[in-house]
Design an enzyme around this catalytic site. Structure first.
Site, PDB file in Angstrom:
ATOM      1  N   LYS A  78       3.398   6.565   4.857  1.00 14.33           N
ATOM      2  CA  LYS A  78       2.472   5.598   4.533  1.00 14.33           C
ATOM      3  C   LYS A  78       2.919   3.971   4.891  1.00 14.33           C
ATOM      4  O   LYS A  78       3.943   3.617   4.677  1.00 14.33           O
ATOM      5  CB  LYS A  78       1.935   5.710   2.962  1.00 14.33           C
ATOM      6  CG  LYS A  78       1.218   4.881   2.553  1.00 14.33           C
ATOM      7  CD  LYS A  78      -0.625   5.122   3.006  1.00 14.33           C
ATOM      8  CE  LYS A  78      -1.590   4.014   2.572  1.00 14.33           C
ATOM      9  NZ  LYS A  78      -1.296   2.998   3.786  1.00 14.33           N
ATOM     10  N   SER A 123      -5.972   3.606   4.324  1.00 14.37           N
ATOM     11  CA  SER A 123      -5.310   2.644   3.230  1.00 14.37           C
ATOM     12  C   SER A 123      -6.461   1.890   2.568  1.00 14.37           C
ATOM     13  O   SER A 123      -6.416   0.560   2.322  1.00 14.37           O
ATOM     14  CB  SER A 123      -4.403   1.779   4.096  1.00 14.37           C
ATOM     15  OG  SER A 123      -3.530   1.160   2.979  1.00 14.37           O
ATOM     16  N   LYS A 130       0.114   3.844  -2.488  1.00 14.31           N
ATOM     17  CA  LYS A 130      -1.132   4.848  -2.438  1.00 14.31           C
ATOM     18  C   LYS A 130      -0.391   6.288  -2.480  1.00 14.31           C
ATOM     19  O   LYS A 130      -1.241   7.338  -2.262  1.00 14.31           O
ATOM     20  CB  LYS A 130      -1.909   4.410  -1.402  1.00 14.31           C
ATOM     21  CG  LYS A 130      -2.849   3.170  -1.824  1.00 14.31           C
ATOM     22  CD  LYS A 130      -3.677   2.991  -0.369  1.00 14.31           C
ATOM     23  CE  LYS A 130      -4.416   1.714  -0.840  1.00 14.31           C
ATOM     24  NZ  LYS A 130      -4.203   0.484   0.122  1.00 14.31           N
ATOM     25  N   SER A 158       0.815  -1.324  -0.102  1.00 12.31           N
ATOM     26  CA  SER A 158      -0.108  -0.034   0.060  1.00 12.31           C
ATOM     27  C   SER A 158       0.930   1.295   0.102  1.00 12.31           C
ATOM     28  O   SER A 158       0.476   2.355   0.161  1.00 12.31           O
ATOM     29  CB  SER A 158      -1.034   0.018   1.205  1.00 12.31           C
ATOM     30  OG  SER A 158      -2.129  -0.800   0.913  1.00 12.31           O
TER      31      SER A 158
END
Length: 362
Positions: free
Chosen positions: A212, A105, A53, A50
């Site tokens: 992140k 997320s 992202k 993730s």
């Protein structure tokens, strides 16, 4: 005849130690100097999970408008894993989908952003890859917007550091990824979501302000982390980690504690030139651009500054380049140096004035 002297620019030394990390790939990146302070397989391609992202979020901010509305498609609503549990036909604002993507997320929120902005996730992913290429992230190939496992979906710790560095320059992105909690609703206010940022460094590590997390079986524990303390701005990236928060803390601690930041602003006086027959007879030498760099303890003894002058004949125009300041640290830098004022040859009139002044003083 021309003489010169150099002016030493002091700075405070610091002690350094090599941080021990469990991650398969890791990097410590200085945002101010763009230097790599620690590297472990930084160009090795790995599933980024993730952390993908980050790119999805910054492009959505750059290409969309916060109040633009997106209708949730059957595809976005069907995505599993971490999600906002979006429902087909719901209408969401881009700003709320961004929060769902970067804080919670949400895989469904990331796909909805791509579809809503580019018309299809596939087209949005093409834009993601073009942006990565332009940023110099040459080991990156995105296959989706969310980082769910897919053959050929890869990046590297170096690439993710570069992408995060770029994204953090955007104040909207920086504000979102530093947010610990948020409340979002769909357009019809039928459901609300309390979002908690998955990045556990926020609020628990001094100066942490992003970025992140990412986790899949193939990728392992991943974390792109950023922190600021005073003038220091650092990014750490760990991929395939056994302890992403411990690894990130050790990397960031090393950056803050084991390195000095040296800054030489534009216009800093680094030396002075003297002339036997000129007006004026002395002139300051100044740097022409800002320069920042770091030095670790193991390089402190090799840290040197040297003023190198080129042959300069009179007259000299104001701001005329006369050499450079050479700096040898973790890397080598050359900063152009110019005269602060114009200098001309001494004339007969100047000589007479000096003689008259001497007579008057006597």
């Amino acid at each position: 005849m021309v003489f010169f002297n150099s002016i030493i620019i002091p700075c405070k030394p610091c002690l350094g130690a090599d941080p021990q990390v469990s991650a398969g790939s890791a990097i410590l990146y200085d945002r101010v100097t763009k230097e790599i302070l620690y590297a472990k397989d930084i160009n090795k391609q790995r599933p980024p999970a993730s952390t993908t992202k980050i790119m999805t979020g910054i492009l959505a901010i750059e290409m969309g408008s916060p109040d633009d509305e997106v209708v949730i498609s059957p595809y976005a609503a069907s995505l599993g894993g971490t999600s906002l549990y979006l429902k087909e036909g719901e209408v969401w604002k881009i700003e709320d989908l961004l929060l769902g993507t970067l804080l919670k997320s949400g895989n469904d929120a990331a796909a909805a952003l791509g579809e809503g902005i580019a018309g299809s996730e596939a087209l949005f992913v093409e834009i993601m890859n073009k942006k990565a290429f332009l940023l110099g992230a040459s080991s990156t190939n995105f296959r989706n917007t969310n980082g769910l496992p897919k053959e050929g979906h890869v990046s590297s710790s170096y690439d993710l550091a570069v992408i995060a560095d770029y994204a953090l320059n955007n104040p909207v992105f920086a504000d979102i990824v530093s947010t610990k909690d948020a409340l979002v609703k769909d357009h019809n206010n039928t459901r609300q979501h309390n979002l908690r940022n998955t990045n556990q460094l926020l609020g628990s590590y001094k100066g942490a302000n992003g970025v992140k997390t990412g986790t899949t079986n193939a990728a392992g524990q991943c974390l792109v982390a950023s922190a600021e303390r005073g003038s220091r701005k650092l990014i750490s990236v760990v991929l395939k980690s056994g302890d992403r928060y411990g690894d990130s803390r050790r990397l960031l601690n090393s950056g803050f504690e084991d390195y000095c930041l040296f800054t030489i602003p534009k216009g800093t006086v680094v030396g002075r030139m003297y002339f036997s027959k000129a007006v004026p007879y002395q002139v300051d030498l100044v740097t022409t651009k800002d320069c920042s760099y770091t030095v670790s303890m193991d390089r402190l003894g090799a840290h040197e500054k040297k003023l190198v002058l080129e042959s300069a004949g009179l007259p000299l125009k104001g701001s005329e380049k006369v050499g450079y300041l050479e700096i040898k640290a973790n890397e080598q830098y050359k900063i152009p140096v110019t005269v602060a004022d114009k200098v001309r040859k001494e004339t007969l009139s100047d000589c007479i004035k000096k003689i008259c002044m001497a007579i008057y003083i006597d």
